[in-house]
Motif scaffolding. Structure first.
Motif, PDB file in Angstrom:
ATOM      1  N   GLU A   1     -43.472  27.373 -12.457  1.00  0.00           N
ATOM      2  CA  GLU A   1     -43.222  27.862 -11.067  1.00  0.00           C
ATOM      3  C   GLU A   1     -43.493  29.530 -11.622  1.00  0.00           C
ATOM      4  O   GLU A   1     -44.209  30.016 -12.672  1.00  0.00           O
TER       5      GLU A   1
ATOM      6  N   ASP B   1     -28.146  36.125  -8.785  1.00  0.00           N
ATOM      7  CA  ASP B   1     -28.545  34.866 -10.439  1.00  0.00           C
ATOM      8  C   ASP B   1     -28.371  33.360  -9.161  1.00  0.00           C
ATOM      9  O   ASP B   1     -29.024  32.723  -9.663  1.00  0.00           O
ATOM     10  N   GLU B   2     -26.764  33.402  -8.647  1.00  0.00           N
ATOM     11  CA  GLU B   2     -26.379  31.969  -8.645  1.00  0.00           C
ATOM     12  C   GLU B   2     -27.289  31.803  -7.266  1.00  0.00           C
ATOM     13  O   GLU B   2     -28.166  30.136  -7.104  1.00  0.00           O
ATOM     14  N   ARG B   3     -28.011  32.626  -7.219  1.00  0.00           N
ATOM     15  CA  ARG B   3     -28.005  32.251  -5.122  1.00  0.00           C
ATOM     16  C   ARG B   3     -29.640  31.850  -5.981  1.00  0.00           C
ATOM     17  O   ARG B   3     -30.361  30.907  -4.910  1.00  0.00           O
ATOM     18  N   PHE B   4     -30.409  32.618  -6.472  1.00  0.00           N
ATOM     19  CA  PHE B   4     -32.201  32.186  -6.229  1.00  0.00           C
ATOM     20  C   PHE B   4     -31.712  31.006  -7.411  1.00  0.00           C
ATOM     21  O   PHE B   4     -33.479  30.259  -7.546  1.00  0.00           O
ATOM     22  N   LYS B   5     -31.636  30.601  -8.288  1.00  0.00           N
ATOM     23  CA  LYS B   5     -31.154  29.339  -8.799  1.00  0.00           C
ATOM     24  C   LYS B   5     -30.929  28.199  -7.668  1.00  0.00           C
ATOM     25  O   LYS B   5     -31.757  27.308  -8.159  1.00  0.00           O
ATOM     26  N   ASP B   6     -30.548  28.074  -6.957  1.00  0.00           N
ATOM     27  CA  ASP B   6     -29.446  27.606  -6.005  1.00  0.00           C
ATOM     28  C   ASP B   6     -30.483  27.238  -4.653  1.00  0.00           C
ATOM     29  O   ASP B   6     -31.518  25.978  -4.342  1.00  0.00           O
TER      30      ASP B   6
ATOM     31  N   PHE C   1     -34.549  27.417  -6.345  1.00  0.00           N
ATOM     32  CA  PHE C   1     -35.090  26.827  -7.167  1.00  0.00           C
ATOM     33  C   PHE C   1     -35.076  25.370  -7.199  1.00  0.00           C
ATOM     34  O   PHE C   1     -36.034  24.629  -7.203  1.00  0.00           O
ATOM     35  N   ILE C   2     -33.714  25.264  -6.993  1.00  0.00           N
ATOM     36  CA  ILE C   2     -33.368  23.385  -7.175  1.00  0.00           C
ATOM     37  C   ILE C   2     -33.668  23.264  -5.400  1.00  0.00           C
ATOM     38  O   ILE C   2     -34.184  21.696  -5.491  1.00  0.00           O
TER      39      ILE C   2
ATOM     40  N   GLU D   1     -41.367  33.092  -4.108  1.00  0.00           N
ATOM     41  CA  GLU D   1     -41.118  31.746  -5.628  1.00  0.00           C
ATOM     42  C   GLU D   1     -42.342  30.723  -5.113  1.00  0.00           C
ATOM     43  O   GLU D   1     -42.093  30.194  -4.643  1.00  0.00           O
TER      44      GLU D   1
END
Length: 189
Positions: free
Chosen positions: A78, A144-149, A151-152, A179
């Motif tokens: 990534e 942070d949570e939205r960025f992680k979502d 990515f997933i 990303e």
């Protein structure tokens, strides 16, 4: 006779290329005199056209090692780039498409043949490698949570046989993040 070497040859080649004259270090070191070198050079009109590779291509030893020896289910890289400005998705998509046209391995897909062996195939130039997805993260979102979502979501949409690359353009305030996710999913073996 003046002590020419490969470094000097490279300097000469660079000067010649500025005048659209194609010559290699091998020409200079082999033929040695300007008269003989001139008999083996080519004049060019502008840039050389890149000849792309397409179709089925043998795996490199490191790729074979990855598929055979490691027997991994997943390998992912990534990359996240930050731009202190809002980027235009259409310009980014066009730039990536051009990049994929000159970097054959960005167009590669893998499949498994009848003997359960990986087969590498490079799609033709101008193949649609990936559609860049665009997201906006607002002040109300947990960044942070939205960025992680995101990515997933990118990670789960990668498929060994159709796309190994997912690109997301993420806007937050006056900043854009690119990303890029590059992955091998080997679980089909």
């Amino acid at each position: 006779r003046l002590g020419g070497d490969s470094i000097t040859a490279i300097r000469v080649i660079s000067l010649l290329q500025k005048n659209n004259i194609f010559c290699t270090a091998r020409h200079i070191l082999k033929y040695k005199t300007p008269h003989l070198i001139a008999q083996h050079i080519e004049m060019k009109d502008g840039c050389d056209e890149y000849e792309s590779i397409e179709g089925q291509v043998d795996l490199l030893p490191i790729q074979s090692f990855f598929f055979d020896e490691l027997n991994m289910d997943m390998f992912t890289q990534e990359f996240i780039l930050k731009a202190n400005m809002l980027l235009d998705i259409s310009i980014l998509q066009e730039a990536f498409n051009e990049l994929a046209n000159v970097h054959d391995m960005l167009r590669v897909v893998y499949r498994v043949d009848g003997n359960n062996n990986p087969v590498q195939e490079i799609r033709p130039k101008n193949s649609h490698v990936c559609e860049i997805k665009e997201y906006s993260i607002t002040d109300e979102d947990n960044f942070d949570e939205r960025f992680k979502d995101i990515f997933i979501e990118s990670f789960t949409s990668i498929n060994l046989e159709s796309n190994l690359i997912e690109i997301s353009l993420i806007h937050h305030k006056d900043i854009s993040y690119i990303e890029l996710l590059y992955s091998f999913k080997c679980s089909q073996r």
